[in-house]
Design an enzyme around this catalytic site. Structure first.
Site, PDB file in Angstrom:
ATOM      1  N   SER A  53      63.574  49.795  53.956  1.00  0.00           N
ATOM      2  CA  SER A  53      64.004  49.508  55.333  1.00  0.00           C
ATOM      3  C   SER A  53      64.660  48.135  55.394  1.00  0.00           C
ATOM      4  CB  SER A  53      62.816  49.584  56.295  1.00  0.00           C
ATOM      5  OG  SER A  53      61.731  48.816  55.811  1.00  0.00           O
ATOM      6  N   GLU A 190      55.207  60.108  57.128  1.00  0.00           N
ATOM      7  CA  GLU A 190      56.041  59.514  58.192  1.00  0.00           C
ATOM      8  C   GLU A 190      56.463  60.564  59.202  1.00  0.00           C
ATOM      9  OE1 GLU A 190      59.162  56.897  56.877  1.00  0.00           O
ATOM     10  OE2 GLU A 190      60.019  56.747  58.895  1.00  0.00           O
TER      11      GLU A 190
HETATM   12  O1  KIV Z   1      61.018  51.368  53.949  1.00  0.00           O
HETATM   13  C1  KIV Z   1      60.000  51.292  54.678  1.00  0.00           C
HETATM   14  O2  KIV Z   1      59.785  50.325  55.410  1.00  0.00           O
HETATM   15  C2  KIV Z   1      59.072  52.406  54.642  1.00  0.00           C
HETATM   16  C3  KIV Z   1      57.973  52.432  55.662  1.00  0.00           C
HETATM   17  C4  KIV Z   1      58.509  52.655  57.010  1.00  0.00           C
HETATM   18  C5  KIV Z   1      56.907  53.386  55.304  1.00  0.00           C
HETATM   19  O3  KIV Z   1      59.184  53.268  53.820  1.00  0.00           O
END
Ligand code: KIV
Length: 272
Positions: A53, A190
């Site tokens: 992310s 998720e």
């Molecule tokens: O990339 C991320 O932050 C994630 C979480 C939202 C689980 O995979």
């Protein structure tokens, strides 16, 4: 409430397993840089995820697909420098593990060797099994990720809740068992129905960590900037914000600008 695992000096995959056994919830948050990670280290956070992310939060991309292994390694290295206690998990970016298990192992080894992290996370079930097995065979702990897997956004076409239909729910349950059987130490679930997450959590021996997956999972994860109210344009139903730090930071900056423009900053005590 007394938390059983509060006194551990280092959270390991074994500690997480114990937490599931004793019903102690696992708290996980993301970090991508040293200063935020240092704040997390000053708390009793159990797991720090260097999530892909970062592609959205740090780099402003619309999806997580563009982030590279080199970039993830820079973020993860900065985070690891600040963390002693929490388990640090690093996301394997899109394109570094899906097609070829040898490449998957090479990518995972780079992450572990160059960052000093404790484990890696990757998205998918049966379709990435060979990669999961090969990474595990090198002694690298693997966290799975099922449900809404953002690296597959172009296949899904939407960030809506996953596995609402029986067929997809059955596949997810099968995938969770496959990942457990392979040796994954935990699985992120998720954006799936709470009842399905509860069923998977009850069936698995390894911990589940939910994001938009209801109360029954063994732990919860949020993106740090989302829960702090910094990424203000992102407000899914599952997100609880613990502050208005985006607004607070903008206000602090406005105050600074006004002080500079008015000549109030610096004052006599703030000079040599
Ligand atoms: O990339 C991320 O932050 C994630 C979480 C939202 C689980 O995979």
């Amino acid at each position: 409430m007394a938390y059983l695992q509060t006194d551990v000096t280092k959270v390991t995959t074994r500690v997480l397993q114990n937490m599931k056994l004793h019903g102690e919830k696992i708290a996980m948050l993301t970090a991508y840089d040293f200063s935020m990670a240092a704040l997390l280290e000053s708390t009793k956070i159990d797991v720090v995820l260097v999530g892909d992310s970062a592609a959205n939060v740090m780099e402003g991309h619309k999806t997580t697909l563009p982030i590279t292994l080199d970039e993830m390694i820079v973020y993860a290295t900065s985070v690891v420098r600040a963390i002693n206690r929490a388990l640090v998990v690093v996301d394997m970016p899109f394109g570094t593990y899906q097609g070829n298990s040898k490449q998957a192992l090479a990518s995972a080894i780079r992450i572990m060797k160059e960052t000093g992290a404790d484990a890696i996370k990757l998205e998918g079930g049966e379709e990435v099994l060979e990669s999961v097995q090969r990474i595990l065979s090198a002694g690298i702990p693997v966290m799975g990720h099922l449900g809404l897997t953002p690296q597959s956004i172009n296949k899904f076409g939407t960030y809506a809740v996953r596995a609402t239909e029986q067929e997809e729910a059955d596949r997810l349950k099968r995938d969770a068992l496959i990942l457990q059987e392979a040796g994954c130490f935990a699985i992120v679930l998720e954006k799936i129905p709470a009842a399905l997450a509860a069923e998977v959590t009850a069936e698995l021996k390894i911990p589940t960590i939910g994001i938009g997956a209801g109360q029954a999972t063994d732990g919860q994860v949020l993106v740090l900037q989302d829960m702090l109210g910094i990424t203000r344009q992102f407000m899914p139903r599952y997100l609880r914000t613990y502050g208005t730090f985006g607004e607070d930071i903008a206000n602090a900056i406005r105050h600074y600008i006004s002080d500079v423009k008015s000549g109030d900053f610096p004052n006599e005590k703030e000079q040599y």
